[in-house]
Design a protein around this motif. Structure first.
Motif, PDB file in Angstrom:
ATOM      1  N   VAL A 211       0.849  -1.195   0.000  1.00  0.00           N
ATOM      2  CA  VAL A 211       0.000   0.000   0.000  1.00  0.00           C
ATOM      3  C   VAL A 211       0.884   1.244   0.000  1.00  0.00           C
ATOM      4  N   LEU A 212       0.687   2.096  -1.003  1.00  0.00           N
ATOM      5  CA  LEU A 212       1.464   3.321  -1.173  1.00  0.00           C
ATOM      6  C   LEU A 212       0.628   4.536  -0.771  1.00  0.00           C
ATOM      7  N   GLY A 213       1.307   5.621  -0.442  1.00  0.00           N
ATOM      8  CA  GLY A 213       0.598   6.868  -0.174  1.00  0.00           C
ATOM      9  C   GLY A 213       0.412   7.142   1.310  1.00  0.00           C
ATOM     10  N   ARG A 214      -0.219   8.237   1.591  1.00  0.00           N
ATOM     11  CA  ARG A 214      -0.372   8.724   2.971  1.00  0.00           C
ATOM     12  C   ARG A 214      -1.444   7.969   3.739  1.00  0.00           C
TER      13      ARG A 214
ATOM     14  N   GLN B 288      -1.139  -0.913  -4.310  1.00  0.00           N
ATOM     15  CA  GLN B 288      -2.355  -0.190  -3.940  1.00  0.00           C
ATOM     16  C   GLN B 288      -1.984   1.258  -3.697  1.00  0.00           C
ATOM     17  N   VAL B 289      -2.711   2.177  -4.315  1.00  0.00           N
ATOM     18  CA  VAL B 289      -2.436   3.605  -4.144  1.00  0.00           C
ATOM     19  C   VAL B 289      -3.506   4.203  -3.228  1.00  0.00           C
ATOM     20  N   GLU B 290      -3.067   4.615  -2.033  1.00  0.00           N
ATOM     21  CA  GLU B 290      -3.931   5.146  -0.976  1.00  0.00           C
ATOM     22  C   GLU B 290      -4.935   4.071  -0.529  1.00  0.00           C
TER      23      GLU B 290
ATOM     24  N   PRO C 122      -6.014  14.440   6.152  1.00  0.00           N
ATOM     25  CA  PRO C 122      -6.406  15.532   5.249  1.00  0.00           C
ATOM     26  C   PRO C 122      -7.084  14.945   4.014  1.00  0.00           C
ATOM     27  N   LYS C 123      -7.955  15.714   3.409  1.00  0.00           N
ATOM     28  CA  LYS C 123      -8.621  15.264   2.191  1.00  0.00           C
ATOM     29  C   LYS C 123      -7.615  15.147   1.055  1.00  0.00           C
ATOM     30  N   ILE C 124      -7.877  14.197   0.169  1.00  0.00           N
ATOM     31  CA  ILE C 124      -7.084  14.065  -1.050  1.00  0.00           C
ATOM     32  C   ILE C 124      -8.023  14.299  -2.236  1.00  0.00           C
ATOM     33  N   SER C 125      -7.576  15.031  -3.215  1.00  0.00           N
ATOM     34  CA  SER C 125      -8.419  15.327  -4.379  1.00  0.00           C
ATOM     35  C   SER C 125      -8.267  14.234  -5.434  1.00  0.00           C
ATOM     36  N   LYS C 126      -9.214  14.223  -6.357  1.00  0.00           N
ATOM     37  CA  LYS C 126      -9.128  13.289  -7.478  1.00  0.00           C
ATOM     38  C   LYS C 126      -7.870  13.558  -8.291  1.00  0.00           C
ATOM     39  N   ARG C 127      -7.532  14.820  -8.439  1.00  0.00           N
ATOM     40  CA  ARG C 127      -6.316  15.175  -9.193  1.00  0.00           C
ATOM     41  C   ARG C 127      -5.068  14.628  -8.505  1.00  0.00           C
ATOM     42  N   GLU C 128      -5.002  14.763  -7.189  1.00  0.00           N
ATOM     43  CA  GLU C 128      -3.838  14.289  -6.447  1.00  0.00           C
ATOM     44  C   GLU C 128      -3.727  12.764  -6.503  1.00  0.00           C
ATOM     45  N   LEU C 129      -4.867  12.078  -6.368  1.00  0.00           N
ATOM     46  CA  LEU C 129      -4.835  10.616  -6.482  1.00  0.00           C
ATOM     47  C   LEU C 129      -4.382  10.205  -7.875  1.00  0.00           C
ATOM     48  N   GLY C 130      -4.901  10.888  -8.892  1.00  0.00           N
ATOM     49  CA  GLY C 130      -4.490  10.592 -10.262  1.00  0.00           C
ATOM     50  C   GLY C 130      -3.004  10.819 -10.482  1.00  0.00           C
ATOM     51  N   GLU C 131      -2.476  11.853  -9.839  1.00  0.00           N
ATOM     52  CA  GLU C 131      -1.046  12.146  -9.937  1.00  0.00           C
ATOM     53  C   GLU C 131      -0.216  11.000  -9.362  1.00  0.00           C
ATOM     54  N   GLU C 132      -0.659  10.456  -8.225  1.00  0.00           N
ATOM     55  CA  GLU C 132       0.054   9.346  -7.603  1.00  0.00           C
ATOM     56  C   GLU C 132      -0.018   8.086  -8.471  1.00  0.00           C
ATOM     57  N   ILE C 133      -1.190   7.821  -9.022  1.00  0.00           N
ATOM     58  CA  ILE C 133      -1.362   6.649  -9.894  1.00  0.00           C
ATOM     59  C   ILE C 133      -0.476   6.774 -11.134  1.00  0.00           C
TER      60      ILE C 133
ATOM     61  N   LEU D  16      -4.208  -1.040  -7.650  1.00  0.00           N
ATOM     62  CA  LEU D  16      -5.456  -1.227  -6.922  1.00  0.00           C
ATOM     63  C   LEU D  16      -5.873   0.093  -6.274  1.00  0.00           C
ATOM     64  N   VAL D  17      -7.158   0.429  -6.420  1.00  0.00           N
ATOM     65  CA  VAL D  17      -7.735   1.579  -5.711  1.00  0.00           C
ATOM     66  C   VAL D  17      -8.969   1.057  -4.974  1.00  0.00           C
TER      67      VAL D  17
END
Length: 334
Positions: free
Chosen positions: A111-114, A161-163, A175-186, A198-199
């Motif tokens: 699992v990646l991300g915050r 897995q991202v987030e 903190p909230k994550i935006s769709k743009r930020e999630l897309g950036e990580e993917i 995986l999301v």
């Protein structure tokens, strides 16, 4: 000529629509079902939760591999564990888990991300407090890159897995994550490696949009009994397993690209695991309920389900001298 009142007309139309909806649902449930299809089971393992329960986390992990013989494991990579001090990294424990899995030809989701599995969802190191939001964001991306580069050549890693349930804003301390930020990580992960991504999202508390369209694989949670401070315990007895399958079908997600990322196999702890009476815990989860949840998940027709609670099974076994749940689970890893 008999005149029908306006109220009766509304009732007739409402009933007709309800019957039509039920018929459509049953039709979709039937055409999306594949008979004799068996789900494969895995587990999510959190070193930190095992430690919180007071068990030897390494022995717990080895017991998963060698006693349960689970071969599909989802592992969180907590920020506060890999970077306890700014720019000072420690991958020793994750390295060990990945290497032990590789020795046994097990398959891992890292699992990646915050935002990660287990409360409080975001496991930030202390030094992040008060840091500028842009610097925090840059660090998150940098750490994703470090983790992928570190493990992309290890055969044990099957999926990134991202987030974790990134848009379940009301749950956890994140903190909230935006769709743009999630897309950036993917996109960042895709540039570095060709493994599937995986999301995940809540099975019962979300429409699944947009997570279901953002990754290669979609993972849903699946809980049968939950707790809310306002109403107490709540059971989803009225939700058929086909609900999850039809939901995925309507989004155009194939069953072979949909998993149960979090299958309830531990009790809900309103006061916390160590503060909840054991008798109360065993009412919330036991061998019979584990079997019922496993069979329910199988009826979703998805291709894999990861049990949530393997650390608790082990705690019951070694600290409470009760191996009933641990032994009951073994049949799902043959």
């Amino acid at each position: 000529m008999v005149r029908i009142s306006r109220g009766k007309k509304v009732l007739i139309v409402t009933l007709a629509l309800l019957i039509l909806l039920i018929a459509c649902y049953r039709f979709l449930a039937n055409i999306s079902y594949q008979a004799n299809r068996q789900i494969t089971y895995g587990v999510t393992f959190s070193k930190e939760f095992a430690k919180y329960l007071g068990v030897d986390w390494e022995k717990n992990y080895l017991a998963i591999l060698d006693d349960l013989k689970a071969r599909y494991i989802r592992i969180p990579v907590y920020w506060n564990q890999i970077e306890p001090e700014k720019d000072v990294y420690n991958f020793k424990d994750i390295d060990w888990q990945v290497d032990e899995a590789a020795k046994r030809d097990a398959h891992l989701i890292l699992v990646l991300g915050r935002r990660q599995p287990r409360w409080p969802e975001c496991h930030d190191p202390v030094w992040v407090q008060g840091l500028d939001a842009k610097l925090v964001r840059a660090k998150i991306l940098q750490n994703i890159e470090l983790i992928v580069n570190r493990y992309k050549n290890n055969k044990a890693v099957e999926i990134w897995q991202v987030e974790n349930e990134p848009f379940l804003d009301f749950f956890g301390e994140c903190p909230k994550i935006s769709k743009r930020e999630l897309g950036e990580e993917i996109d960042l992960v895709r540039k570095m490696d060709n493994r599937k991504i995986l999301v995940t999202d809540s099975g019962e508390l979300s429409t699944w949009y947009p997570p279901i369209i953002m990754g290669d694989i979609f993972g849903t949670t699946l809980y049968r009994t939950v707790y809310n401070k306002y109403i107490g315990y709540f059971n989803y007895f009225f939700v058929p397993a086909s609900f999850y399958r039809v939901k995925a079908f309507l989004w155009g997600k194939p069953k072979d690209a949909t998993i149960v990322a979090e299958l309830q196999a531990e009790p809900w702890f309103p006061e916390g695991p160590t503060q909840t009476d054991l008798e109360k815990q065993l009412k919330g989860m036991n061998a019979a309920k584990l079997k019922a949840n496993a069979e329910y998940a199988n009826k979703t027709n998805f291709y894999r389900a990861y049990f949530w609670g393997v650390e608790w099974w082990y705690w019951l076994k070694v600290s409470q001298n009760n191996n009933s749940v641990w032994e009951a689970a073994k049949q799902y890893f043959k």
